[in-house]
Write an enzyme that holds these catalytic residues in place. Structure first.
Site, PDB file in Angstrom:
ATOM      1  N   HIS A 130     -41.203 -77.794  33.108  1.00  0.00           N
ATOM      2  CA  HIS A 130     -42.362 -77.922  32.202  1.00  0.00           C
ATOM      3  C   HIS A 130     -41.917 -78.549  30.876  1.00  0.00           C
ATOM      4  O   HIS A 130     -42.607 -79.407  30.323  1.00  0.00           O
ATOM      5  CB  HIS A 130     -42.960 -76.540  31.898  1.00  0.00           C
ATOM      6  CG  HIS A 130     -43.584 -75.836  33.065  1.00  0.00           C
ATOM      7  ND1 HIS A 130     -43.274 -74.547  33.423  1.00  0.00           N
ATOM      8  CD2 HIS A 130     -44.528 -76.247  33.958  1.00  0.00           C
ATOM      9  CE1 HIS A 130     -44.001 -74.183  34.470  1.00  0.00           C
ATOM     10  NE2 HIS A 130     -44.753 -75.202  34.824  1.00  0.00           N
TER      11      HIS A 130
ATOM     12  N   LYS B 211     -55.939 -64.069  39.635  1.00  0.00           N
ATOM     13  CA  LYS B 211     -54.531 -64.225  40.004  1.00  0.00           C
ATOM     14  C   LYS B 211     -53.718 -63.144  39.315  1.00  0.00           C
ATOM     15  O   LYS B 211     -53.977 -62.842  38.151  1.00  0.00           O
ATOM     16  CB  LYS B 211     -54.039 -65.602  39.549  1.00  0.00           C
ATOM     17  CG  LYS B 211     -53.585 -66.446  40.716  1.00  0.00           C
ATOM     18  CD  LYS B 211     -52.977 -67.720  40.227  1.00  0.00           C
ATOM     19  CE  LYS B 211     -51.999 -68.253  41.246  1.00  0.00           C
ATOM     20  NZ  LYS B 211     -51.501 -69.566  40.905  1.00  0.00           N
TER      21      LYS B 211
ATOM     22  N   ARG C 167     -43.423 -83.533  40.712  1.00  0.00           N
ATOM     23  CA  ARG C 167     -42.042 -83.376  41.209  1.00  0.00           C
ATOM     24  C   ARG C 167     -41.926 -84.172  42.497  1.00  0.00           C
ATOM     25  O   ARG C 167     -42.240 -85.335  42.538  1.00  0.00           O
ATOM     26  CB  ARG C 167     -41.729 -81.892  41.426  1.00  0.00           C
ATOM     27  CG  ARG C 167     -41.568 -81.121  40.122  1.00  0.00           C
ATOM     28  CD  ARG C 167     -41.641 -79.651  40.352  1.00  0.00           C
ATOM     29  NE  ARG C 167     -42.904 -79.355  41.017  1.00  0.00           N
ATOM     30  CZ  ARG C 167     -43.349 -78.145  41.295  1.00  0.00           C
ATOM     31  NH1 ARG C 167     -42.618 -77.101  40.991  1.00  0.00           N
ATOM     32  NH2 ARG C 167     -44.517 -77.963  41.885  1.00  0.00           N
TER      33      ARG C 167
ATOM     34  N   SER D 235     -42.196 -72.390  38.870  1.00  0.00           N
ATOM     35  CA  SER D 235     -42.231 -71.001  38.391  1.00  0.00           C
ATOM     36  C   SER D 235     -42.122 -70.052  39.590  1.00  0.00           C
ATOM     37  O   SER D 235     -41.436 -69.032  39.532  1.00  0.00           O
ATOM     38  CB  SER D 235     -43.537 -70.714  37.659  1.00  0.00           C
ATOM     39  OG  SER D 235     -43.658 -71.557  36.551  1.00  0.00           O
TER      40      SER D 235
HETATM   41  O1  PNS Z   1     -49.744 -74.231  37.099  1.00  0.00           O
HETATM   42  P1  PNS Z   1     -50.732 -74.730  38.106  1.00  0.00           P
HETATM   43  O2  PNS Z   1     -51.026 -73.705  39.160  1.00  0.00           O
HETATM   44  O3  PNS Z   1     -50.302 -76.020  38.730  1.00  0.00           O
HETATM   45  O4  PNS Z   1     -52.112 -75.016  37.298  1.00  0.00           O
HETATM   46  C1  PNS Z   1     -53.324 -75.289  37.957  1.00  0.00           C
HETATM   47  C2  PNS Z   1     -54.476 -75.497  36.950  1.00  0.00           C
HETATM   48  C3  PNS Z   1     -54.533 -74.367  35.930  1.00  0.00           C
HETATM   49  C4  PNS Z   1     -54.250 -76.797  36.210  1.00  0.00           C
HETATM   50  C5  PNS Z   1     -55.809 -75.583  37.756  1.00  0.00           C
HETATM   51  O5  PNS Z   1     -55.914 -74.474  38.603  1.00  0.00           O
HETATM   52  C6  PNS Z   1     -57.057 -75.656  36.873  1.00  0.00           C
HETATM   53  O6  PNS Z   1     -57.280 -76.599  36.177  1.00  0.00           O
HETATM   54  N1  PNS Z   1     -57.897 -74.605  36.931  1.00  0.00           N
HETATM   55  C7  PNS Z   1     -59.103 -74.502  36.115  1.00  0.00           C
HETATM   56  C8  PNS Z   1     -60.365 -74.491  36.976  1.00  0.00           C
HETATM   57  C9  PNS Z   1     -60.850 -75.885  37.273  1.00  0.00           C
HETATM   58  O7  PNS Z   1     -61.178 -76.668  36.408  1.00  0.00           O
HETATM   59  N2  PNS Z   1     -60.940 -76.233  38.580  1.00  0.00           N
HETATM   60  C10 PNS Z   1     -61.509 -77.489  39.045  1.00  0.00           C
HETATM   61  C11 PNS Z   1     -60.514 -78.611  39.175  1.00  0.00           C
HETATM   62  S1  PNS Z   1     -59.535 -78.407  40.595  1.00  0.00           S
END
Ligand code: PNS
Length: 167
Positions: free
Chosen positions: A21, A45, A94, A132
């Site tokens: 990150h 979660k 990645r 993570s």
């Molecule tokens: O660390 P991660 O799990 O890769 O993060 C994922 C994240 C937080 C970027 C994604 O789950 C997110 O944007 N969630 C918010 C809900 C949302 O907007 N969902 C619609 C788009 S898929």
């Protein structure tokens, strides 16, 4: 001129922040004037670290950098991006395995709001295999993850898993 400064939103769970990150943050700052690291606060979660712990670790890792803000959000990411007066989502890539998920998410975000653009940066090759999740997995069995996360994150992981063993 403040109004011309480009702000990008770097969203994620950051449970916990890793050197991967941090590599994206450092590359992001080469492209954008400001970054907002936005931690998704998702009660569905069950994270290892609380939202305050995750915020604290990110602030500690990036302390003193005036071009970075650490924040939390819930609900739709595109709504949060606009609320922060940005139109850019920054994500790290990645290995190939990230691509499908990121591609799907970027297209969904585009469907939800065409004004928001997703920008992808590659992590440094040294962090290509870390996440993570895999860090927590190794640390939970007493594996040595030093060098893959900041030192204080490593200490927090050790503390968390030794407390869990005691409980
Ligand atoms: O660390 P991660 O799990 O890769 O993060 C994922 C994240 C937080 C970027 C994604 O789950 C997110 O944007 N969630 C918010 C809900 C949302 O907007 N969902 C619609 C788009 S898929």
């Amino acid at each position: 001129m403040e109004s011309c400064r480009k702000t990008a939103i770097y969203p994620g769970f950051f449970d916990p922040i890793t050197n991967g990150h941090l590599s994206i943050v450092s590359r992001g700052l080469d492209l954008f004037d400001r970054l907002i690291i936005a931690i998704l606060n998702n009660p569905k979660k069950e994270p290892l670290f609380s939202i305050d712990e995750r915020m604290g670790m990110i602030q500690e890792a990036l302390k003193g950098n005036p071009n970075i803000e650490v924040d939390t959000f819930d609900g739709l990411l595109v709504d949060y991006v606009l609320h922060k007066k940005s139109n850019i989502i920054l994500r790290g890539l990645r290995a190939l395995s990230d691509f499908e998920y990121e591609f799907q998410m970027a297209l969904m975000n585009r469907k939800l709001n065409r004004d928001v653009q997703s920008v992808f940066l590659m992590t440094d090759y040294k962090w290509f295999y870390i996440s993570s999740t895999i860090i927590k997995e190794a640390a939970s069995f007493g594996g040595d993850v030093s060098g893959l996360v900041p030192k204080f994150v490593n200490n927090k992981l050790k503390e968390k898993f030794s407390n869990r063993k005691k409980a």
